[in-house]
Design an enzyme around this catalytic site. Structure first.
Site, PDB file in Angstrom:
ATOM      1  N   ASP A  55      41.069 -78.594  44.987  1.00  0.00           N
ATOM      2  CA  ASP A  55      39.998 -77.887  44.277  1.00  0.00           C
ATOM      3  C   ASP A  55      40.344 -77.939  42.803  1.00  0.00           C
ATOM      4  O   ASP A  55      41.334 -77.332  42.363  1.00  0.00           O
ATOM      5  CB  ASP A  55      39.925 -76.446  44.769  1.00  0.00           C
ATOM      6  N   ASN A  82      34.863 -87.707  37.447  1.00  0.00           N
ATOM      7  CA  ASN A  82      33.472 -87.597  37.891  1.00  0.00           C
ATOM      8  C   ASN A  82      33.113 -86.188  38.354  1.00  0.00           C
ATOM      9  O   ASN A  82      31.953 -85.780  38.253  1.00  0.00           O
ATOM     10  CB  ASN A  82      33.236 -88.586  39.034  1.00  0.00           C
ATOM     11  N   TYR A 153      25.577 -75.607  31.584  1.00  0.00           N
ATOM     12  CA  TYR A 153      26.024 -76.940  32.022  1.00  0.00           C
ATOM     13  C   TYR A 153      25.943 -77.933  30.867  1.00  0.00           C
ATOM     14  O   TYR A 153      26.891 -78.689  30.607  1.00  0.00           O
ATOM     15  CB  TYR A 153      25.151 -77.397  33.185  1.00  0.00           C
ATOM     16  N   LYS A 157      29.003 -80.045  29.011  1.00  0.00           N
ATOM     17  CA  LYS A 157      29.009 -81.499  28.917  1.00  0.00           C
ATOM     18  C   LYS A 157      29.024 -81.970  27.461  1.00  0.00           C
ATOM     19  O   LYS A 157      29.626 -83.012  27.144  1.00  0.00           O
ATOM     20  CB  LYS A 157      27.799 -82.068  29.659  1.00  0.00           C
ATOM     21  N   THR A 188      21.555 -87.935  44.199  1.00  0.00           N
ATOM     22  CA  THR A 188      22.778 -87.587  44.912  1.00  0.00           C
ATOM     23  C   THR A 188      22.503 -86.360  45.777  1.00  0.00           C
ATOM     24  O   THR A 188      21.437 -85.755  45.698  1.00  0.00           O
ATOM     25  CB  THR A 188      23.906 -87.260  43.924  1.00  0.00           C
TER      26      THR A 188
END
Length: 264
Positions: A55, A82, A153, A157, A188
């Protein structure tokens, strides 16, 4: 094209599904040895991948993954960071600045930024000892395009893209190239799983999940291609970036977004 990856040793995080699975499979097909880090091993993960169940929210996990690569293969040439997206307990998409508390922001940065920083910190000494290497960090078009959706988020990034360029500036002269890829919406499990992004968007706009994937999302995001990005399309770009064939590509950000970003 021979990507000259045969015999090279790679770590791929978030390797059990989506982009990470496509990258792992592609690198193995190109002859690389891959240490695949993820919480669980999925049936789709190639048998040749050395799986490390970790994790990455655990600060000790990155060092464990790098140590396993050295134990198995004696070196490390490639790192593909990733793993990212919603941390455990967080559902994306979500909208509105006031709707995310400190814990949500902290978890988002922990997973999408600090876990990557720790992976790089663990990998760099091993790469330097071996004469260099290549790192690719998976960022996002959200890093370039502020929005009221997934604000935390996108901010994480953005920071990741900055760190990537700065680390390349420091270690590029010593033989470690650092680049980012910034995907747009990629088809995905993040989208397709039950309760995933397609279902959330469907609830927001009063549609159904299939229509969101095939029509609503491409139209809403103004995708030139008219469809979500395929994971393999991102994996192919990453494989080229980590290859010696991209030896002069350093500190770059490659956008793979179906035409989502329109600015120069």
């Amino acid at each position: 094209m021979d990507l000259q990856l045969a015999g090279r040793v790679a770590i791929v995080t978030g390797a059990s599904k989506g982009i990470g699975l496509a990258v792992t499979t592609t690198l193995i097909e190109e002859g690389a040895h891959v240490v695949a880090a993820s919480r669980t091993r999925t049936p789709e993960l190639p048998d040749k991948a050395v799986h490390v169940p970790v994790d990455l929210m655990d600060p000790q996990a990155p060092a464990e993954v790098v140590a396993r690569a050295v134990e198995e293969f004696g070196r490390l040439d490639i790192l593909v960071n990733n793993a990212g997206g919603p941390p455990p307990g967080v559902t994306l998409p979500h909208a509105g600045f006031m709707n995310s508390d400190d814990a949500t922001w902290q978890a988002m940065f922990e997973f999408n930024l600090f876990s990557v920083i720790r992976m790089i910190r663990s990998a760099v000494p091993v790469m330097l000892e071996g004469g260099g290497g290549s790192i690719v960090n998976v960022s996002s078009v959200s890093a370039r395009q502020p929005a009221v959706v997934n604000m935390d988020y996108g901010a994480a990034k953005s920071a990741l893209t900055y760190v990537s360029k700065a680390v390349d500036e420091e270690y590029g002269p010593q033989g470690i190239r650092v680049n980012t890829v910034s995907p747009g919406p990629v088809l995905t499990p993040w989208w397709t799983d039950e309760g995933g992004a397609a279902d959330v968007f469907a609830g927001m706009v009063g549609s159904d999940r299939d229509s969101v994937i095939t029509q609503v999302a491409p139209e809403m995001m103004k995708l030139t291609t008219g469809r979500l990005v395929a994971p393999q399309e991102v994996a192919d770009a990453i494989a080229l970036l980590v290859s010696p064939r991209s030896g002069s590509t350093a500190g770059a950000d490659l956008v793979i977004d179906g035409g989502c970003l329109k600015e120069l």
